[in-house]
Design a protein around this motif. Sequence first.
Motif, PDB file in Angstrom:
ATOM      1  N   SER A 133       0.862  -1.183   0.000  1.00 31.21           N
ATOM      2  CA  SER A 133       0.000   0.000   0.000  1.00 31.21           C
ATOM      3  C   SER A 133       0.901   1.237   0.000  1.00 31.21           C
ATOM      4  CB  SER A 133      -0.932  -0.013   1.213  1.00 31.21           C
ATOM      5  OG  SER A 133      -0.187  -0.186   2.400  1.00 31.21           O
ATOM      6  N   LEU A 134       0.401   2.330  -0.543  1.00 38.06           N
ATOM      7  CA  LEU A 134       1.253   3.513  -0.758  1.00 38.06           C
ATOM      8  C   LEU A 134       0.557   4.782  -0.286  1.00 38.06           C
ATOM      9  CD1 LEU A 134       3.601   5.110  -2.206  1.00 38.06           C
ATOM     10  CD2 LEU A 134       2.307   4.856  -4.320  1.00 38.06           C
ATOM     11  N   ALA A 135       1.280   5.595   0.469  1.00 41.68           N
ATOM     12  CA  ALA A 135       0.791   6.936   0.804  1.00 41.68           C
ATOM     13  C   ALA A 135       1.859   7.948   0.409  1.00 41.68           C
ATOM     14  CB  ALA A 135       0.482   7.046   2.292  1.00 41.68           C
ATOM     15  N   THR A 136       1.466   8.967  -0.345  1.00 43.89           N
ATOM     16  CA  THR A 136       2.392  10.037  -0.735  1.00 43.89           C
ATOM     17  C   THR A 136       2.078  11.294   0.069  1.00 43.89           C
ATOM     18  OG1 THR A 136       0.866  10.607  -2.499  1.00 43.89           O
ATOM     19  CG2 THR A 136       2.731   9.222  -3.098  1.00 43.89           C
TER      20      THR A 136
END
Lengths: 245, 325
Positions: free
Chosen positions: B114-117
Motif C-alpha cells: 500500500s502507498l501513501a504520498t
Amino acid sequence: MKFLVCISNVPDTTTKITFTPDNKEFNKAGVQFVINPWDEYALTRAIELKEAQGGTVTVLNVGEADTEPNIRKALAIGADDAIRVNAFPKDAFFVAQQIAAIAKDGGYDVILMGKESIDYNGFQVHGMVGELLGIPTVAPAMKLDMSGNTATLEREIEGGKEIVEVSTPFVASCQQPMCEPRIPNMRGIMTARTKPLKVVEPTGEGARTEVAAYALPPAKQGVKLIPAENAGELIKLLRNEAKVI
Amino acid sequence: MSVLIVVECDGGEVKKSSLEVASYGSQVAQLLGTSATAVAVGEATEANLAKLGEQGIAKVLYDNEPRLKDFVNGAYTKLIAAAAQQEDAKVIVLANSNIGAAVGSRLSVRLQASLATNVVELPKTEGGSFTVKRGAFSGKAFADVKLDGERKIIAVKKNSIEALHEAGKTAEVVSFSAQLTDADFADAPKQVVMQDQAGGILLPEADKVVSGGRGMKGPENWNLIEDLAQALGAATACSKPVSDVDWRPHHEHVGQTGITVSPNLYIACGISGAIQHLAGVNSSKVIVVINKDPEAPFFKAADYGIVGDVFDVLPKLTQAVKELS
C-alpha cells in the motif's frame, strides 16, 4: 495512434474545502466540479497530436454518474468517445487497475493523464498503470512530441529536466507548459451530445488504503502588521521572534 | 524485517529532503522495533553515505553502477525492489519528489504494497493499524490514511520532518548489486539539462522563499526579489499570472497547479493571495506578505505583513538583512 486520456472529476480550484460532519468525506454540497486542471494538459495535447498525425482520443473516468457532465465537456473539447467506470474512485491503486484493464482491452498506444489530481494529490496512478501493464512511465512530463511510434518527452526533475525517448505503448503524466488547454466551442458542445459514452463496471482487487478522517489545517493566529517606514523591524522579528532567519 | 529508506544523492551529496526521509525512516524503525537500512541512488560518495548514521541509519546499500547517476525509472525501481527483498523490508520510505513518486508508485504494484504520498507526520500504529497523515486538496486539508497489507510505502513531504543530527554516528556502507541489465536502462534519459539556479538553491528544497506577483509590475524589477533572496539565502518563486505571461520561468510557479512549497519562511511580494496560490504555500511555517492593498486576501493567511509599496519596502528589507550579519 490510439490515445487514452484519463480524467478526474475534482472540486473547482476556488472551492473552500469542508467535510461531512464525521470528517470521513468531502462535503460536495454547493460545490462546482471541473475536469482536473492537470488532466486538461493531457487531453488537449492528445487532441493536438491526433489532429496532426491522425488517430483517436478516448477519454476515461473512474467515477459515479455525477461525473458525466465533465466527461461530456472533454468530448466537447475534442475527444472522440468516452468510457466511464461506474465506481467511486476509492484510492489510486483501485483507479490504476481500472485504467490498466481498459488500456489493455482497447489496445491503446499512448495513455495520458495529469500529474496528479488536485483533490487527492496522489501522484501515483501513472506509475501504477505503467507497472500493471509492464510499460514505461514518464512523469511528470512537460513536453510530448511524437514521430511514428516514438515519443520524445521532457521530464521534470528537481532542478532541471531529462529528455526521454520511449516507444509506444507508454504512460505519461502531464503538466504545464505542455500546451495551452482548450475550452469547448459551441460546435464541440453540440457534437459532444451524440458522441459515444460507454459505462462499464469496475474490475480488480479493490483498494489498499482508506481515508480514516479529513482535517483542515489549524487557522493562523492573525497577521502582525509592521509599518512600511519601519520595514527593517520585520527582519528583527523574523530573527528574534519567529526564529526563521 | 526492516525499514528500507531510499536516499537520493546528487553531485556526491545526500539531498536535504533525503536527510529528512532518513530521519523519518529511522524513527519508524524504532517505532516498529527493527533496524533502518538505506539504499542510495544517484551520485554519492562513501563518506557522505556513512554520515547517514547521524540520521539513525545503520547500513547503506550502494550500487556504484555509473548509469545509475541519472534517474532511470526502470533501473531504480528494480534496484530498490531487490534491496527491499534482501532486507525483508516491511516499510519503504522515500521522498515525495519526482523521483520518489515515479519509483514509489511502480514499487507499490511490484511489491504488492500500500502507498501513501505527501506524508507529513510519523505513522500511528495503535491497535495493529497503520495510519499516516498526508496533505490533500492541494494544501487546503489533511487526510489520515489507513494503509492495509503487509508492506507499506511512504513518500514523505519535503520540509515536514525535522532531520535528526546525532553527531559522530556513522553508517556502514555496503556495496550492492541488483544485477541490472541493459533492458533496465531502456528508459534512460537521452540528455539531462539543469537550470541555472539563482544562488544554487532549488525551490522545492529551499527552506526560505522570496516570491513575486503581478505587483512587481514587470520582469525588469525582479532584481529586488533576487537581492532579498540572495541576502537571505532563499530561493525565488512567483505566482501563476507571472509565469503565464513569461516574466519568470514556469518552474518558479508556486500554487495549486505549480509547485507546492513548505519552507520555514515564505515572503510574498505584490501577490494578492488568490485561493489557488495559497494552496501552494499555506503549509509554510511563517508567511510574510508585502502588498500595498490592505484588503489583499493574503494578509488573512499571513503571520507578518507590511502594507506598503514593494518598490520601497524590498530594498529596506534587503538592507536590514545585510546589517544583521
